[in-house]
Enzyme design. Structure first.
Site, PDB file in Angstrom:
ATOM      1  CB  THR A 139      -0.870  -0.034   1.273  1.00  9.90           C
ATOM      2  OG1 THR A 139      -1.800  -1.095   1.141  1.00  9.90           O
ATOM      3  CG2 THR A 139      -1.607   1.272   1.519  1.00  9.90           C
ATOM      4  NE  ARG A 180      -9.641  -6.644   3.189  1.00 10.01           N
ATOM      5  CZ  ARG A 180      -8.565  -5.889   3.283  1.00 10.01           C
ATOM      6  NH1 ARG A 180      -8.197  -5.136   2.261  1.00 10.01           N
ATOM      7  NH2 ARG A 180      -7.849  -5.880   4.369  1.00 10.01           N
ATOM      8  N   GLY A 185     -10.411  -2.614   3.014  1.00 13.68           N
ATOM      9  CA  GLY A 185      -9.521  -2.630   4.171  1.00 13.68           C
ATOM     10  C   GLY A 185      -9.456  -1.280   4.870  1.00 13.68           C
ATOM     11  CG  ASP A 186      -5.818  -0.326   6.815  1.00  7.88           C
ATOM     12  OD1 ASP A 186      -5.666  -1.355   6.123  1.00  7.88           O
ATOM     13  OD2 ASP A 186      -4.934   0.548   6.942  1.00  7.88           O
ATOM     14  CB  THR A 203       1.074   0.061   4.861  1.00  8.86           C
ATOM     15  OG1 THR A 203       1.060  -1.140   4.071  1.00  8.86           O
ATOM     16  CG2 THR A 203       2.419   0.194   5.546  1.00  8.86           C
ATOM     17  N   GLY A 204      -0.520  -2.333   6.264  1.00 14.16           N
ATOM     18  CA  GLY A 204      -0.420  -3.552   7.053  1.00 14.16           C
ATOM     19  C   GLY A 204      -1.724  -4.313   7.084  1.00 14.16           C
ATOM     20  N   GLY A 236      -5.066  -4.952   7.394  1.00 10.26           N
ATOM     21  CA  GLY A 236      -6.167  -4.000   7.408  1.00 10.26           C
ATOM     22  C   GLY A 236      -7.227  -4.302   8.455  1.00 10.26           C
TER      23      GLY A 236
END
Ligand code: ASP
Length: 348
Positions: free
Chosen positions: A178, A206, A208-209, A229-230, A232
């Site tokens: 990301t 889906r 994510g964060d 990043t990571g 989510g």
């Protein structure tokens, strides 16, 4: 309006097990993003413009999980999420699960500035983009051979009844590619942006964060701007970006807040990832619990230092079993001394 002496731009290209032979590619992409954003800040442009410009470069690069080069979902298609936020007004714009947009961060900005809403998803977001002048593209234009191969491998594993780790690259390395940027402009305004293709072989729809306000992105002139990043799902449940910003509002340094946030991500939910944080005084924080994070920073002071303006920090876990390394100790002092503490130096 408060004037600051010098603007600051901080970008990331994801945190993960970036292989040795890929570091040049990530660093080149991050450096190009810094150059694009810095040209705007240096010319007196806004933090929002700089964040958008830096992210567009990484969305177009092909190396990152954002725009072209993003991971594919279970249908073999790219679905993109992005958010941008203006710390001066707390205006924000986000889009999720879009398939026909070349630069989702641009559309997110159009949402921020062109609608009273904060978030659009799927077909509604794509319609919004067209209505605001964005030419729709073929999803295949976003797909790179690397990600097609990775998808075929994941599909093969799924068909064989094997687990598909959404974070795993073809070689088994964990990747979170990301992209994000945070900036402080000459007027003292902060902005943040994050853009992603999400996680590999994700279920359709889906999100994510990255594009969720307060999770993967947040900016407030009264405190700080952040991009994460990571993992989510873990970042969202902790509302990690806002959590880090709030620690800065409470008086912690951005570096201490960044480290505390990543420590929380790991200890509370076992999550992996990283974040960049920039406060209203131009102090930055970078932390991650993966072995590497691609990032770059530029300030007026940095440009004078000429020892490299972007980097890819490496902090390999020393303990066996891939346990996260202990948080990097916060060095007090100037940004320059923090930058110079980077274990892997990148030539200027
Ligand atoms: N955080 C992103 C997501 O969950 C993925 C990443 O950072 O690589 O969508």
């Amino acid at each position: 309006m408060r004037e600051v002496r010098e603007p600051v731009l901080l970008v990331h290209g994801g945190a993960g097990d970036i292989p040795d032979d890929a570091t040049d590619m990530y660093v080149a992409g991050v450096r190009a993003a810094i150059d694009a954003g810095w040209a705007i800040l240096e010319g007196g442009g806004s933090a929002v413009d700089a964040v958008e410009a830096a992210i567009v470069v990484m969305e177009d690069d092909g190396a990152f999980d954002a725009g072209r080069g993003s991971v594919l979902n279970q249908d073999g298609r790219v679905q993109l999420d992005a958010m941008i936020m203006d710390g001066a007004s707390l205006a924000a714009g986000g889009i999720g699960a879009v398939e026909t947009v070349r630069n989702p961060i641009r559309v997110a900005r159009a949402v921020m500035e062109g609608s009273p809403q904060v978030y659009f998803a799927g077909g509604g977001a794509e319609r919004f983009a067209v209505e605001h002048g964005f030419e729709p593209i073929d999803n295949a234009d976003l797909v790179t051979p690397r990600e097609r191969r990775r998808f075929e491998e994941a599909r093969g594993r799924a068909a064989a009844g094997l687990t598909v780790d959404a974070r795993a690259a073809v070689d088994g390395a964990i990747t979170h590619d990301t992209v994000g940027a945070v900036a402080l402009d000459r007027r003292g305004n902060l902005a943040a942006g994050t853009s992603t293709g999400g996680i590999a072989y994700k279920p359709i729809g889906r999100i994510g964060d990255s594009s969720i306000i307060g999770s993967g992105c947040y900016a407030d002139n009264e405190s700080a701007a952040v991009s994460c990043t990571g993992d989510g799902e873990a970042i969202m449940r902790l509302v990690l970006g806002k959590w880090a910003v709030d620690r800065v509002a409470d008086g912690r340094s951005p570096q201490a807040a960044a480290e505390a946030a990543i420590e929380r991500l790991g200890s509370r939910l076992g999550g992996r990832g990283g974040l960049i944080l920039l406060d209203r005084d131009g102090r930055s924080g970078i932390s991650f619990n993966t072995s590497r994070m691609a990032w770059g920073v530029r300030t007026g002071a940095r440009s004078a230092a000429s020892t490299g303006r972007s980097g890819l920090r490496s902090r390999r876990a020393r303990c066996a079993g891939g346990r996260p390394p202990a948080p990097r100790k916060c060095r007090s002092g100037s940004r320059r001394s923090r930058f110079d503490a980077v274990p892997v130096k990148v030539p200027a």
